[in-house]
Design a protein around this motif. Structure first.
Motif, PDB file in Angstrom:
ATOM      1  N   UNK A   1     -17.150  25.156  35.502  1.00 35.35           N
ATOM      2  CA  UNK A   1     -16.751  25.331  36.897  1.00 35.35           C
ATOM      3  C   UNK A   1     -16.697  24.019  37.669  1.00 35.35           C
ATOM      4  N   UNK A   2     -17.633  23.115  37.386  1.00 36.38           N
ATOM      5  CA  UNK A   2     -17.673  21.865  38.153  1.00 36.38           C
ATOM      6  C   UNK A   2     -16.412  21.038  37.933  1.00 36.38           C
ATOM      7  N   UNK A   3     -15.805  21.149  36.750  1.00 34.72           N
ATOM      8  CA  UNK A   3     -14.585  20.399  36.482  1.00 34.72           C
ATOM      9  C   UNK A   3     -13.389  21.028  37.180  1.00 34.72           C
ATOM     10  N   UNK A   4     -13.399  22.344  37.333  1.00 33.67           N
ATOM     11  CA  UNK A   4     -12.363  23.008  38.112  1.00 33.67           C
ATOM     12  C   UNK A   4     -12.462  22.555  39.569  1.00 33.67           C
ATOM     13  N   UNK A   5     -13.690  22.564  40.100  1.00 32.73           N
ATOM     14  CA  UNK A   5     -13.897  22.114  41.478  1.00 32.73           C
ATOM     15  C   UNK A   5     -13.488  20.675  41.680  1.00 32.73           C
ATOM     16  N   UNK A   6     -13.820  19.806  40.717  1.00 32.48           N
ATOM     17  CA  UNK A   6     -13.431  18.397  40.811  1.00 32.48           C
ATOM     18  C   UNK A   6     -11.918  18.246  40.819  1.00 32.48           C
ATOM     19  N   UNK A   7     -11.227  19.038  39.988  1.00 29.63           N
ATOM     20  CA  UNK A   7      -9.776  18.980  39.959  1.00 29.63           C
ATOM     21  C   UNK A   7      -9.154  19.375  41.275  1.00 29.63           C
TER      22      UNK A   7
END
Length: 265
Positions: free
Chosen positions: A246-252
């Protein structure tokens, strides 16, 4: 706060976005579910995307009365299930929103606009959404962008999008109160810079929507990414869920806003 935001609002007109909804089909629908490794860092729309908001040059660093910049839309490579579906570019499929912005999480949960704060969802500078995917029991991805106003011109703009994000997250958390039978699992920590949750929501026709919800705010903008599938008779979505953490989705989501818009912090 409202008077200052209206000054910013007056600098922009209605959105003009290019394209119509389209979808790309999967080339491998049998991949295993679960999380994948982090995608390569990206902050722009998908490679080869050249479709800016109508009338803009594609290099606009901030909304200028012609809509939300193409670069503000997240790269589809950062969207869950893109590895299977190869989603079409969001910027090319963006459409303007008039009136109150409709966030997918609130829509599925039948959550009304917060009483006394309706203006937060109707005012602002620019609103648009883009949907890609097949629909039905295959995963559809939709990003909604609501640019309230440049926070470098007024701190109230940054405060407004922070409140909108909180109200949207609360509506998702309380989904079972407004959509009886719904289940909610919040996947993000309270202090995370993004909100993430997974929901199942019974529908009036007897089907069930499974929703993966992500929300961030940056650069005077609220960004919602919703990825959902609808199934009948207790069936599972046709293609097994596969997503980066999830954190990588948010970062994107955040990196695209910070590249395209001023006042990102």
């Amino acid at each position: 706060m409202r008077s200052s935001t209206r000054l910013v609002t007056a600098t922009a007109a209605a959105l003009l976005c290019v394209g119509a909804l389209s979808a790309c089909g999967p080339d491998n629908s049998g991949q295993d579910g679960g999380k994948t490794a982090a995608p390569a860092p990206t902050g722009t729309t998908a490679t080869g995307t050249t479709a800016p908001s109508a009338g803009s040059t594609g290099s606009t660093s901030k909304p200028d009365g012609k809509g939300i910049p193409a670069k503000a839309w997240m790269d589809t490579k950062n969207i869950p299930m893109d590895e299977t579906y190869h989603y079409a570019p969001l910027a090319a499929n963006a459409k303007p929103v008039t009136g109150a912005v409709g966030f997918k999480g609130m829509e599925l949960c039948h959550s009304p606009l917060p009483k006394g704060e309706e203006y937060l969802f109707t005012e602002g500078t620019a609103k648009a959404k883009a949907s890609v995917g097949f629909g039905g029991d295959r995963w559809t991805a939709q990003q909604t962008l609501f640019f309230w106003g440049d926070p470098t011109h007024s701190s109230g703009n940054g405060q407004s999008v922070g409140v909108i994000k909180d109200r949207l997250a609360t509506a998702v958390k309380d989904c079972a109160k407004t959509a009886p039978g719904a289940t909610v699992k919040v996947n993000s920590a309270d202090d995370a810079p993004y909100f993430a949750a997974t929901l199942t929501v019974p529908q009036a026709d007897g089907s069930t929507a499974t929703l993966h919800e992500y929300v961030v705010n940056a650069g005077g903008t609220v960004s919602e990414l919703s990825v959902w599938a609808t199934t009948k008779g207790g069936a599972q979505p046709k293609d097994a869920w596969k997503a980066p953490d999830d954190k990588y989705v948010g970062t994107g989501m955040t990196s695209a806003l910070c590249e395209a818009l001023p006042g990102c912090y």
